[in-house]
Scaffold this active site. Sequence first.
Site, PDB file in Angstrom:
ATOM      1  N   GLY A  79      46.845  46.445  58.859  1.00 25.09           N
ATOM      2  CA  GLY A  79      46.809  45.795  57.548  1.00 25.09           C
ATOM      3  C   GLY A  79      47.456  46.613  56.434  1.00 25.09           C
ATOM      4  O   GLY A  79      47.255  47.816  56.333  1.00 25.09           O
ATOM      5  N   GLY A 120      48.096  56.690  56.325  1.00 26.22           N
ATOM      6  CA  GLY A 120      48.581  55.342  55.989  1.00 26.22           C
ATOM      7  C   GLY A 120      47.653  54.651  54.999  1.00 26.22           C
ATOM      8  O   GLY A 120      48.121  54.078  53.995  1.00 26.22           O
ATOM      9  N   THR A 141      40.577  61.108  60.368  1.00 25.64           N
ATOM     10  CA  THR A 141      41.423  60.937  61.546  1.00 25.64           C
ATOM     11  C   THR A 141      41.029  61.960  62.601  1.00 25.64           C
ATOM     12  O   THR A 141      40.735  63.119  62.269  1.00 25.64           O
ATOM     13  CB  THR A 141      42.934  61.094  61.269  1.00 25.64           C
ATOM     14  OG1 THR A 141      43.622  61.218  62.518  1.00 25.64           O
ATOM     15  CG2 THR A 141      43.305  62.293  60.434  1.00 25.64           C
ATOM     16  N   ASP A 143      43.094  63.095  64.512  1.00 26.91           N
ATOM     17  CA  ASP A 143      44.294  63.914  64.713  1.00 26.91           C
ATOM     18  C   ASP A 143      44.285  65.207  63.881  1.00 26.91           C
ATOM     19  O   ASP A 143      45.049  66.125  64.152  1.00 26.91           O
ATOM     20  CB  ASP A 143      45.554  63.106  64.362  1.00 26.91           C
ATOM     21  CG  ASP A 143      45.639  61.803  65.131  1.00 26.91           C
ATOM     22  OD1 ASP A 143      45.079  61.735  66.242  1.00 26.91           O
ATOM     23  OD2 ASP A 143      46.248  60.851  64.621  1.00 26.91           O
ATOM     24  N   GLY A 186      46.576  62.595  69.312  1.00 25.86           N
ATOM     25  CA  GLY A 186      46.934  63.520  68.243  1.00 25.86           C
ATOM     26  C   GLY A 186      48.170  63.100  67.475  1.00 25.86           C
ATOM     27  O   GLY A 186      48.607  63.773  66.556  1.00 25.86           O
ATOM     28  N   GLU A 238      50.056  63.643  73.347  1.00 22.06           N
ATOM     29  CA  GLU A 238      50.792  62.370  73.471  1.00 22.06           C
ATOM     30  C   GLU A 238      52.107  62.352  72.694  1.00 22.06           C
ATOM     31  O   GLU A 238      53.005  61.593  73.003  1.00 22.06           O
ATOM     32  CB  GLU A 238      49.916  61.209  72.994  1.00 22.06           C
ATOM     33  CG  GLU A 238      49.578  61.299  71.505  1.00 22.06           C
ATOM     34  CD  GLU A 238      48.851  60.071  70.969  1.00 22.06           C
ATOM     35  OE1 GLU A 238      48.647  59.096  71.702  1.00 22.06           O
ATOM     36  OE2 GLU A 238      48.486  60.097  69.776  1.00 22.06           O
ATOM     37  N   HIS A 278      41.541  56.250  74.283  1.00 22.93           N
ATOM     38  CA  HIS A 278      40.597  55.927  73.200  1.00 22.93           C
ATOM     39  C   HIS A 278      39.193  56.447  73.417  1.00 22.93           C
ATOM     40  O   HIS A 278      38.369  56.361  72.498  1.00 22.93           O
ATOM     41  CB  HIS A 278      40.602  54.413  72.961  1.00 22.93           C
ATOM     42  CG  HIS A 278      41.894  53.943  72.368  1.00 22.93           C
ATOM     43  ND1 HIS A 278      43.023  53.789  73.132  1.00 22.93           N
ATOM     44  CD2 HIS A 278      42.250  53.658  71.098  1.00 22.93           C
ATOM     45  CE1 HIS A 278      44.021  53.401  72.356  1.00 22.93           C
ATOM     46  NE2 HIS A 278      43.575  53.322  71.114  1.00 22.93           N
ATOM     47  N   GLN A 280      38.604  59.333  73.255  1.00 19.76           N
ATOM     48  CA  GLN A 280      38.533  60.384  72.224  1.00 19.76           C
ATOM     49  C   GLN A 280      38.130  59.835  70.850  1.00 19.76           C
ATOM     50  O   GLN A 280      37.772  60.584  69.956  1.00 19.76           O
ATOM     51  CB  GLN A 280      39.889  61.081  72.103  1.00 19.76           C
ATOM     52  CG  GLN A 280      40.267  61.826  73.365  1.00 19.76           C
ATOM     53  CD  GLN A 280      41.769  62.029  73.473  1.00 19.76           C
ATOM     54  OE1 GLN A 280      42.265  63.096  73.129  1.00 19.76           O
ATOM     55  NE2 GLN A 280      42.491  61.026  73.931  1.00 19.76           N
TER      56      GLN A 280
END
Length: 354
Positions: A79, A120, A141, A143, A186, A238, A278, A280
């Site tokens: 979104g 974002g 996050t 990450d 990550g 990744e 996922h 994680q």
Amino acid sequence: MNDIHCIGICTGGGDAPGLNAVIRAAVKSSILKYKWKVVGIPDGFDGLIWPELSRELKLSDVSGILPRGGTILGTTNRGNPFHYKSIENGHEVVRDISDEVIANAGKLGIDAIITIGGDGSQKIGLDLFHKGMKLVGVPKTIDNDLSATDVTFGFDTALQTATDAIDKIHTTAESHHRVMAVEVMGRDAGWIAIEAGIAGGAHIILIPEIPFSVEKICEHIASREKYGRRFTIVVVAEGIQLPAELRNLSRGGSVGNLVGDAISLCAHKEVRVSVLGHIQRGGSPSPYDRVLGTRFGAKATEMIANGDFGKMVCLRGESVESVDIADAVGHLKRVDPEGELVATARAMGISFGN
Ligand code: F6P
């Protein structure tokens, strides 16, 4: 003190363990400390397209949610009210519906909004702030790649999940004398990979920040074999940069599998690959993430009370502070290839495949 009577809360982007801790803390301090009404906006800013879906959050709504993973508000990582995509007459149409979203927040009686999200979501929050929305951000996050804060909540839990997986892979790899690769999340930063790799005693860690070659990986596996270590654990982030020889083979699938197949060919060893995915992002937040989420949620309400709009909560050393969202977004925090963490890993004999 600002003239605030009602605040809205939304969660945007991929979920992370600890979101409910932030929501709970913001609701509790809004009601108990400031006597504000709180409105929960479903599925990020998308929820403001249909204001009738938002609902008041009372103390009873946040009771018992602290240990729960995910977000009670729902989220989306698609979104964006400035580029809202919909299908009209079978065609994708992109529209700017930010005015509508701001007007709907007004219709709900919302004076200010807490947006909990990653890079974002914070960028969208900043654009809405520039259009007049009173807004504060909370960084989220798994990450851990937001530069304005030492840590984001969610990272610690994801790290524990990844480390636990590497621990389990360790015993089976050793028993079968195998090379085992574990792909972790990550995005473009190697924080989960390097920290879980060090914590889990991995032998090779591939991160986006350090280019690698399959040849170097195989040399390291061979050198371990020379002194009787017949198994090797490879952690693959990744977001790694694939070397040319693998880039041509990539079909956009798991990079862990790609690297695993290449190692198998050059090292002549059995390789097994586990893609954690996922897992994680799910599960109950660690105590660290519960506490950090609670501190961030309480701080966000304090910022609203003080009129600190257009700012994001952050952790600096021991203290929870705030930073302009404009200074917080757009530049990711990545692992320093020359930094102490990489040097420590190298001192443990860990190879980065370079
Ligand atoms: O940013 C969090 C994250 O889990 C990344 O680590 C991963 O690349 C991405 O989100 C996955 O997103 P999705 O849920 O859309 O698959």
